[in-house]
Design a protein around this motif. Structure first.
Motif, short mmCIF file in Angstrom:
data_model
loop_
_atom_site.label_atom_id
_atom_site.label_comp_id
_atom_site.label_asym_id
_atom_site.label_seq_id
_atom_site.Cartn_x
_atom_site.Cartn_y
_atom_site.Cartn_z
N HIS A 53 -17.77 7.96 -5.98
CA HIS A 53 -17.02 9.13 -6.47
C HIS A 53 -16.97 9.40 -7.48
CE1 HIS A 53 -15.79 7.38 -2.37
NE2 HIS A 53 -15.12 8.56 -1.98
N SER B 8 -4.95 6.31 -3.18
CA SER B 8 -5.65 6.36 -1.29
C SER B 8 -5.90 5.15 -0.80
CB SER B 8 -7.01 6.89 -1.37
OG SER B 8 -6.53 8.41 -1.99
N ARG B 9 -5.59 3.76 0.51
CA ARG B 9 -6.14 3.14 1.16
C ARG B 9 -7.45 3.28 1.41
NH1 ARG B 9 -1.52 -0.02 5.10
NH2 ARG B 9 -3.27 -1.91 6.01
N VAL B 10 -8.65 2.20 1.23
CA VAL B 10 -9.49 2.41 1.69
C VAL B 10 -10.03 1.09 2.20
CG1 VAL B 10 -10.12 4.62 -0.01
CG2 VAL B 10 -10.76 1.72 -0.53
N ARG C 191 0.85 4.56 -2.64
CA ARG C 191 0.31 5.30 -2.01
C ARG C 191 1.60 6.94 -2.32
NH1 ARG C 191 2.18 9.38 1.50
NH2 ARG C 191 3.84 8.47 1.30
N ARG D 163 -8.33 6.80 -7.11
CA ARG D 163 -7.12 5.36 -7.77
C ARG D 163 -7.02 5.04 -5.80
NH1 ARG D 163 -5.15 8.29 -11.86
NH2 ARG D 163 -3.89 6.73 -13.27
N VAL D 164 -6.89 3.88 -5.88
CA VAL D 164 -7.39 3.19 -4.43
C VAL D 164 -6.64 1.70 -4.76
CG1 VAL D 164 -9.47 4.20 -3.69
CG2 VAL D 164 -9.66 2.20 -4.95
N CYS E 151 0.70 -1.08 0.26
CA CYS E 151 -0.47 -0.02 -0.14
C CYS E 151 0.44 1.44 -0.07
CB CYS E 151 -0.87 -0.26 1.61
SG CYS E 151 -2.42 -1.75 0.72
#
Ligand code: FA5
Length: 343
Positions: free
Chosen positions: A185, A130-132, A125, A190-191, A121
């Motif tokens: 969203h 993003s970390r979800v 990053r 970008r996740v 992650c």
């Protein structure tokens, strides 16, 4: 009126009794009780001092000096006894045996699979992902239908899972979070999505019925396969090392088109073939592809305007490759002799 001689006797008696009580106090509580009894506001000595005023004026200085001297001696004895009691070993705790070997402190550590997840992650990053998270109990809609997997289609069998209630199941992959994120969203998105998944898989050397995945999703105008391939190669170099090569094999996933399985050269043999890579020289690291237009339609994105890529990797399998672990079960059995090696 008390005659002065009698007052002097009383004073001597109080001092003697007081000193004896202080000396025989076995604890700080007992010492405090003695102080109150002999020096307290209604204690013996205070009573004598109070009665001093009734003595003939000529004798008051002598009596006063004697009373002050008795008070000073009692106070000094109190202080000395208090110091001794504080220093004395407690009667409730045995004295420390300095010859005993020390007791080892028990340090916790980050689980090797969690460590791999965090590292992956972090690399993404740096690239703006993003970390979800998403729910582990999922509906059929998100686990299958929104991902272009009709329930009656054989592809649904690829992700056979555990049902909690009618239409509600333990998610079989992290891909449903793609749909959840896109629904809430607008692009660009970008996740990366780490989390547990559940499948009716055997618990063997390479499968666990409950295991981690990391989903990745990038959607924007103008994203193409070249950007996707470059991103994955960058990740492989950062995670496995500069000399690791990457290979894309055609594959099938209903929610990506084209789809690819991505392999990296085996870290144990450098690509020559060994027992870790079953002689192939390659380790499979993820399923991936360009997001299928049907998925964009399901979440309300315009497939004519937006493109993107998605991937799903198994960090436990990646940890096996990185650390040369022959059996995935070692990660989940909780044997500290194994886990302690990764602290
Ligand atoms: C999927 O689950 C897809 N959702 C991946 C994907 C995402 C494709 C986005 C395209 C776009 P697959 O079933 O191959 O794909 O699982 C992905 C990874 O999860 C595997 O490479 C493997 O590392 C890991 N995995 C799958 N099943 C298990 C299991 N039983 N135990 C441990 N790891 C597993």
């Amino acid at each position: 009126m008390t005659p002065p001689v009698q007052l002097l006797d009383t004073l001597t008696r109080i001092e003697e009794e007081g000193l004896a009580a202080i000396e025989s106090s076995g604890s700080l509580d007992e010492l405090e009780a003695a102080r109150i009894r002999y020096l307290g506001r209604s204690g013996g000595l205070t009573d004598v001092l109070r009665r001093l005023g009734q003595a003939p004026a000529a004798q008051r200085p002598v009596l006063g000096a004697a009373a002050n001297e008795a008070k000073r001696r009692l106070q000094a004895a109190l202080e000395e006894r208090a110091v001794a009691l504080k220093r004395a070993p407690s009667t409730t705790r045995p004295p420390a045996d300095l010859t005993m070997p020390g007791r080892r402190a028990c340090w916790g550590g980050v689980h090797p699979v969690t460590r791999v997840i965090d590292e992956i992650c972090e690399i993404f990053r740096e690239l703006g992902f993003s970390r979800v998270r998403g729910p582990e109990a999922e509906t059929e809609w998100y686990n299958f239908e929104a991902l272009n997997i009709p329930l009656e289609h054989p592809a649904a069998d690829m992700w056979d899972t555990f049902y909690l209630a009618d239409g509600v199941l333990l998610r079989s992959h992290t891909s449903p979070v793609q749909a959840r994120i896109m629904e809430t969203h607008d692009p660009p998105v970008r996740v990366v999505v780490p989390g547990m998944c559940y499948r009716r898989d055997p618990f063997d050397a390479t499968h666990a019925p409950a295991f981690e995945q990391i989903e990745g999703l990038a959607v924007d105008e103008g994203i193409d396969f070249v950007e996707f391939r470059f991103t994955i190669e960058h990740f492989v170099h950062r995670f496995f090392g500069k000399h690791t090569r990457t290979r894309f094999r055609p594959a099938y996933f209903p929610f990506t088109e084209p789809s690819a399985e991505v392999d990296a050269t085996c870290g144990s043999c450098g690509g020559d073939g060994c027992s870790t890579c079953k002689g192939t020289g390659w380790i499979e690291i993820m399923g991936s592809g360009m997001v299928h237009p049907a998925v964009f339609e399901a979440v309300g994105y315009d497939p004519e305007r937006y493109t993107g890529y998605a991937f799903g990797m198994g960090p436990a399998r990646i940890a096996m490759a990185r650390y040369g672990i022959p059996d995935i079960r070692l990660f989940y059995e909780g044997d500290l002799r194994f886990l302690e090696q990764f602290r």
